[in-house]
Motif scaffolding. Sequence first.
Motif, short mmCIF file in Angstrom:
data_model
loop_
_atom_site.label_atom_id
_atom_site.label_comp_id
_atom_site.label_asym_id
_atom_site.label_seq_id
_atom_site.Cartn_x
_atom_site.Cartn_y
_atom_site.Cartn_z
N THR A 119 10.14 -1.47 2.86
CA THR A 119 9.75 -2.07 1.58
C THR A 119 8.90 -1.06 0.79
N PRO B 298 6.02 0.49 -0.98
CA PRO B 298 4.59 0.16 -0.95
C PRO B 298 4.12 -0.41 -2.29
N GLU B 299 3.34 -1.46 -2.24
CA GLU B 299 2.86 -2.08 -3.48
C GLU B 299 2.07 -1.10 -4.33
N GLU B 300 1.41 -0.15 -3.69
CA GLU B 300 0.58 0.82 -4.42
C GLU B 300 1.40 1.70 -5.36
N VAL C 172 0.75 4.84 7.64
CA VAL C 172 -0.04 3.66 7.26
C VAL C 172 -1.31 3.63 8.10
N LEU D 32 -2.24 6.91 -1.09
CA LEU D 32 -2.08 5.58 -1.67
C LEU D 32 -3.18 4.67 -1.11
N TYR E 97 6.50 5.15 9.02
CA TYR E 97 7.89 4.91 8.63
C TYR E 97 8.52 6.24 8.21
N LEU F 182 2.06 9.10 1.60
CA LEU F 182 3.50 9.18 1.38
C LEU F 182 3.86 10.64 1.14
N LEU G 183 6.03 7.80 5.58
CA LEU G 183 4.89 7.01 5.15
C LEU G 183 3.99 6.76 6.35
N LYS H 278 -2.79 4.85 2.77
CA LYS H 278 -1.51 5.38 3.21
C LYS H 278 -1.29 6.78 2.67
#
Length: 480
Positions: free
Chosen positions: A335, A337-339, A354, A372, A191, A361, A352, A359
């Motif tokens: 979105t 990242p939850e991390e 993946v 991440l 991304y 960033l 980003l 990941k």
Amino acid sequence: MKTLTQTSRRKFIKSASTAAAAFTIVPRHVLGGTGFTAPSEKLAIASIGVGGQGGHDAANFSKSGKAEITHLCDVDSNRMASAAKLYPKAKRYKDFREMLDKEHRHIDAVCVATPDHNHAIQALAAMQLGKHVFVEKPLVHDVWEARVLTDAARRYKVVTQMGNQGTSSDGARLIREWYEAGAIGDVHTVYVWTDRPVWPAGIPWPREAAKVPANLDWDLWLGTAKHRYYVEGAPVRYSDGYVVNFNWRGWWDFGTGPIGDMGCHLLDIAFKVLGLQHVQEVQASVARLFSDFRVRISAPDSNPPAAHVTMRFPKALHTKGPVTVHWMDGGITPTIPEELGLDTPLSANDSLLVGTKGKILTGVYGSNPRLLPASRQVKVREKYPRVANGHYAQWVEACLAGYGNKEVSSPFEFAGPLTEALLVANLAVRGADMNMEGRGEGRQVRMQWDHEAMRMTNFDIVNQFVKRDYRPGWELNYSL
């Protein structure tokens, strides 16, 4: 305004051919053999475009201590006057063709920092004279031009570098080391996003012409682009308010939109780390201004205010399978990242990567790279040498060393394919932004790109933008 006559154009091409032939026999930097120092002891650089980014580039070349700005070229006399104060000994020209015709024997290298639509013709003219070239991002305006400059770098054997400065950063090298150490597994999705456009977008060319300022040669500024009347704003004021100073980025005749402005910075990491090559499929969705929707024309003048482009690449040099790249501009972001947790927002310009295990960033220019989740932190040996003196000095030193003797971070062999992929993405953006008069819109099409033929196989209307029509007298003199 006077334009170049066919006679003078033939004279320039003849001079370029003669000088290039001479260069291949005895380049100035190798006269005298090993250890020879040029008379000036520095790389003699001609700067085409001396305001804004061009001025920044010139200052950094000078800062290297191994280069001298010997020639200045700009179509704006006010900007020329400002640059002349910094480089009082430099010879000044308004027309780059006249400068190269008269001064090529006194120039070692050329920096091109003009609007996108004139990059190719200016860089190619210098390369055909055997001059090393530094060209600001994006490398060119059209897909065909990217292919031309990539080929020309090999043909003329000159040192080349694109102005995506972050590719020389420590962060860019650290990310490659992390990935090759297996820190995040195999990357399958990327991304990238930007806050551009930060200029008027999604609007037609202003209807009212303005008087051309006395300091500007509008005809020379237009260069390869079709003739348009001069306008003072675009049509609202931004910064200093003039099309020629910044807002040109939003007009397809001159600029390449957000993808051209930031793509070479943001996607550089993925191309280097994963070894991406040629895009195979692209699809775009774009935003439109409601007031402009009903009067949309078949080929809009300016880039849309926001876009999301999905690019699909085949298995890359450093991946196990195909890679999907999401480009987002105009404030669109993925979105979070939850991390990162709930309290860590994304920056305005980020990338980003993946992978199957984690990941990466990173900010623009490879800044602030992070693994991440944080638990995946690994220590890696320094595999790729850092660029000690930066992107600009690296190119200067490579020019002094001669073609093939010193590595640069973004030679056209790399910068050309990177730029080309981004311009293919722009074809999808332009297709999605068209009114197809009841025949369906490009936003509904997964466009298939034939790399060898340089064309979309299932959406022919955008192929008109692969190689545009140049103004008579401004064509590129090159055959692939």
